[in-house]
Design an enzyme around this catalytic site. Structure first.
Site, PDB file in Angstrom:
ATOM      1  N   MET A  30      39.753  44.528  42.429  1.00 60.24           N
ATOM      2  CA  MET A  30      38.728  43.990  43.742  1.00 60.24           C
ATOM      3  C   MET A  30      39.731  42.970  43.876  1.00 60.24           C
ATOM      4  O   MET A  30      38.863  42.377  44.760  1.00 60.24           O
ATOM      5  CB  MET A  30      37.469  43.137  42.583  1.00 60.24           C
ATOM      6  CG  MET A  30      36.872  44.138  41.898  1.00 60.24           C
ATOM      7  SD  MET A  30      34.922  44.072  41.364  1.00 60.24           S
ATOM      8  CE  MET A  30      35.097  42.591  40.791  1.00 60.24           C
ATOM      9  N   ALA A  32      42.222  40.219  45.718  1.00 62.13           N
ATOM     10  CA  ALA A  32      41.873  37.858  44.877  1.00 62.13           C
ATOM     11  C   ALA A  32      43.268  38.523  44.000  1.00 62.13           C
ATOM     12  O   ALA A  32      42.788  37.459  43.270  1.00 62.13           O
ATOM     13  CB  ALA A  32      41.189  37.714  44.058  1.00 62.13           C
ATOM     14  N   GLY A  36      48.608  37.834  37.379  1.00 62.06           N
ATOM     15  CA  GLY A  36      47.965  39.031  36.164  1.00 62.06           C
ATOM     16  C   GLY A  36      48.432  40.774  36.896  1.00 62.06           C
ATOM     17  O   GLY A  36      48.315  41.300  36.149  1.00 62.06           O
ATOM     18  N   HIS A  37      47.480  40.582  38.081  1.00 61.61           N
ATOM     19  CA  HIS A  37      47.185  42.008  39.080  1.00 61.61           C
ATOM     20  C   HIS A  37      49.241  43.081  38.512  1.00 61.61           C
ATOM     21  O   HIS A  37      48.838  43.509  39.126  1.00 61.61           O
ATOM     22  CB  HIS A  37      46.466  42.109  40.046  1.00 61.61           C
ATOM     23  CG  HIS A  37      45.133  41.584  39.870  1.00 61.61           C
ATOM     24  ND1 HIS A  37      44.696  40.335  40.634  1.00 61.61           N
ATOM     25  CD2 HIS A  37      44.044  42.111  39.377  1.00 61.61           C
ATOM     26  CE1 HIS A  37      43.420  40.088  39.930  1.00 61.61           C
ATOM     27  NE2 HIS A  37      42.960  41.707  39.815  1.00 61.61           N
ATOM     28  N   GLN A  61      28.584  46.510  39.825  1.00 58.67           N
ATOM     29  CA  GLN A  61      29.507  45.934  38.413  1.00 58.67           C
ATOM     30  C   GLN A  61      28.289  43.949  38.546  1.00 58.67           C
ATOM     31  O   GLN A  61      29.028  43.116  37.905  1.00 58.67           O
ATOM     32  CB  GLN A  61      30.296  45.972  38.283  1.00 58.67           C
ATOM     33  CG  GLN A  61      31.589  45.281  39.154  1.00 58.67           C
ATOM     34  CD  GLN A  61      32.887  45.772  38.687  1.00 58.67           C
ATOM     35  OE1 GLN A  61      33.480  46.424  38.831  1.00 58.67           O
ATOM     36  NE2 GLN A  61      33.220  44.785  38.213  1.00 58.67           N
ATOM     37  N   GLN A 148      44.069  42.462  29.603  1.00 52.14           N
ATOM     38  CA  GLN A 148      43.507  42.429  28.681  1.00 52.14           C
ATOM     39  C   GLN A 148      42.422  41.124  28.752  1.00 52.14           C
ATOM     40  O   GLN A 148      41.288  40.696  28.114  1.00 52.14           O
ATOM     41  CB  GLN A 148      44.265  42.150  27.305  1.00 52.14           C
ATOM     42  CG  GLN A 148      43.766  41.190  26.348  1.00 52.14           C
ATOM     43  CD  GLN A 148      44.644  41.360  25.193  1.00 52.14           C
ATOM     44  OE1 GLN A 148      45.753  40.983  25.024  1.00 52.14           O
ATOM     45  NE2 GLN A 148      44.074  39.561  24.840  1.00 52.14           N
ATOM     46  N   ASP A 150      39.842  41.392  30.707  1.00 52.22           N
ATOM     47  CA  ASP A 150      38.885  41.907  30.686  1.00 52.22           C
ATOM     48  C   ASP A 150      38.581  42.688  29.012  1.00 52.22           C
ATOM     49  O   ASP A 150      38.310  44.065  29.894  1.00 52.22           O
ATOM     50  CB  ASP A 150      38.279  42.669  31.994  1.00 52.22           C
ATOM     51  CG  ASP A 150      38.001  41.144  32.812  1.00 52.22           C
ATOM     52  OD1 ASP A 150      37.443  40.962  32.604  1.00 52.22           O
ATOM     53  OD2 ASP A 150      39.426  41.287  33.521  1.00 52.22           O
ATOM     54  N   ARG A 187      38.673  34.127  40.056  1.00 46.57           N
ATOM     55  CA  ARG A 187      37.532  33.107  39.729  1.00 46.57           C
ATOM     56  C   ARG A 187      38.306  31.679  40.013  1.00 46.57           C
ATOM     57  O   ARG A 187      37.612  30.956  40.087  1.00 46.57           O
ATOM     58  CB  ARG A 187      37.206  33.001  38.739  1.00 46.57           C
ATOM     59  CG  ARG A 187      35.450  34.323  38.921  1.00 46.57           C
ATOM     60  CD  ARG A 187      34.700  34.595  38.292  1.00 46.57           C
ATOM     61  NE  ARG A 187      34.352  36.339  38.165  1.00 46.57           N
ATOM     62  CZ  ARG A 187      33.215  36.092  38.725  1.00 46.57           C
ATOM     63  NH1 ARG A 187      32.116  35.998  38.756  1.00 46.57           N
ATOM     64  NH2 ARG A 187      32.673  38.320  38.280  1.00 46.57           N
TER      65      ARG A 187
HETATM   66  O1  PAF Z   1      38.982  44.665  36.687  1.00 45.36           O
HETATM   67  C1  PAF Z   1      37.981  44.508  37.785  1.00 45.36           C
HETATM   68  O2  PAF Z   1      39.176  44.108  38.823  1.00 45.36           O
HETATM   69  C2  PAF Z   1      37.350  45.654  38.238  1.00 45.36           C
HETATM   70  O3  PAF Z   1      36.239  45.488  37.067  1.00 45.36           O
HETATM   71  C3  PAF Z   1      37.717  46.902  38.393  1.00 45.36           C
HETATM   72  C4  PAF Z   1      38.001  47.558  37.039  1.00 45.36           C
HETATM   73  C5  PAF Z   1      38.663  46.525  39.277  1.00 45.36           C
HETATM   74  C6  PAF Z   1      36.164  47.617  38.694  1.00 45.36           C
HETATM   75  O4  PAF Z   1      35.276  47.265  39.825  1.00 45.36           O
END
Ligand code: PAF
Length: 280
Positions: A30, A32, A36-37, A61, A148, A150, A187
């Site tokens: 999403m 930002a 980690g990403h 969501q 992990q 999430d 966040r």
């Molecule tokens: O973890 C996230 O950033 C979101 O929940 C995802 C998996 C991209 C789905 O919108």
């Protein structure tokens, strides 16, 4: 790196890779973006011929409109980071591209959808399930990468893939933490320096709980101690629970060798943070 906004364009490109039988890795985000990403992109780069990411703040969501409005939007720096870290293509659709007007389909994940994140963010996993299903249908990845941090989300997506027969392998990549132990999260950008220091309590309490559980201290005692810790830090705790890491059924007393995860959610400076630790 290609930046694509339309589904039809993306499908054409992916058709080309599919004909050539190239392994496609997918990292949905999403935006930002943080380390980690980028770790997910780096792992995907090692395992796949092409790495596709998406940046899309999925409205379905979010159960809280303020949270959605305040979600950090940093598209320019995100695309730069993705490109620098080896991403080949990023898909950045708008809402009209991803959702028809008046969509009514709901995905009910049963018990796992009603505890922890599912309990406190009503409809959250329905939204995650919808968007991930759409992405998997469009991108058709061979491997999809999730963090992990999430962990409940990962477990729910695993269920989605198993039940709806998506032909994709899932990878869960360990949480990347700041030196302090704080789990990296989009966040965190909204926390002050003092807030970030305070939020280290999440990591500290999880570490302590893990150690104590492994030493045989009861779940009840461990949770009680964690709650006292959060109270001392003046952090509003939403939950601190030990769950079975396959089913997310709440564990009140541990069986020897049981696969368990300790999960926590709470608010620092009005910002909702989550974290978890696996016991096995
Ligand atoms: O973890 C996230 O950033 C979101 O929940 C995802 C998996 C991209 C789905 O919108």
């Amino acid at each position: 790196m290609l930046v694509i906004n339309e589904i039809s364009q993306l499908i054409d490109i992916i058709d080309g890779y599919k004909i050539q039988k190239k392994i496609i890795g997918f990292v949905p985000t999403m935006g930002a973006l943080h380390e980690g990403h980028l770790e997910l992109i780096k792992v995907a780069k090692k395992e796949c011929y092409i790495v596709i990411s998406s940046i899309y703040i999925n409205p379905t969501q979010f159960n809280n409109t303020t949270d959605l409005a305040k979600y950090p939007r940093t598209l320019d720096s995100d695309t730069k980071l993705l490109s620098e870290n080896g991403c080949d293509l990023v898909f950045c659709p708008n809402d009209g591209e991803m959702y028809n007007k008046n969509e009514v389909i709901n995905i009910d994940f049963g018990a796992i959808g009603n505890v922890l994140e599912g309990k406190y963010r009503k409809g959250h996993f329905n939204g995650v399930g919808l968007i991930i299903s759409k992405f998997f249908n469009i991108v058709r990845p061979d491997i999809a990468y999730f963090g992990q941090k999430d962990f409940q989300q990962f477990t729910v997506i695993k269920m989605l893939v198993e039940n709806l027969k998506f032909n994709v392998k899932l990878r869960c990549i360990p949480t990347i933490r700041a030196k302090s132990g704080l789990a990296l999260s989009s966040r965190n950008m909204r926390l002050s320096e003092a807030g970030k220091e305070k939020a280290v309590a999440f990591y500290n309490s999880l570490s302590k709980a893990k150690k104590n559980l492994l030493e045989g201290i009861s779940v009840k005692e461990v949770i009680k101690e964690a709650k006292i810790q959060f109270e001392k830090e003046e952090i509003e705790l939403e939950y601190f629970e030990v769950v079975n890491s396959d089913t997310f059924v709440i564990i009140n007393s541990m069986e020897v060798g049981e696969n368990a995860a300790i999960c926590v959610a709470g608010y620092v400076e009005g910002i909702r943070l989550i974290d978890n630790m696996l016991l096995n």
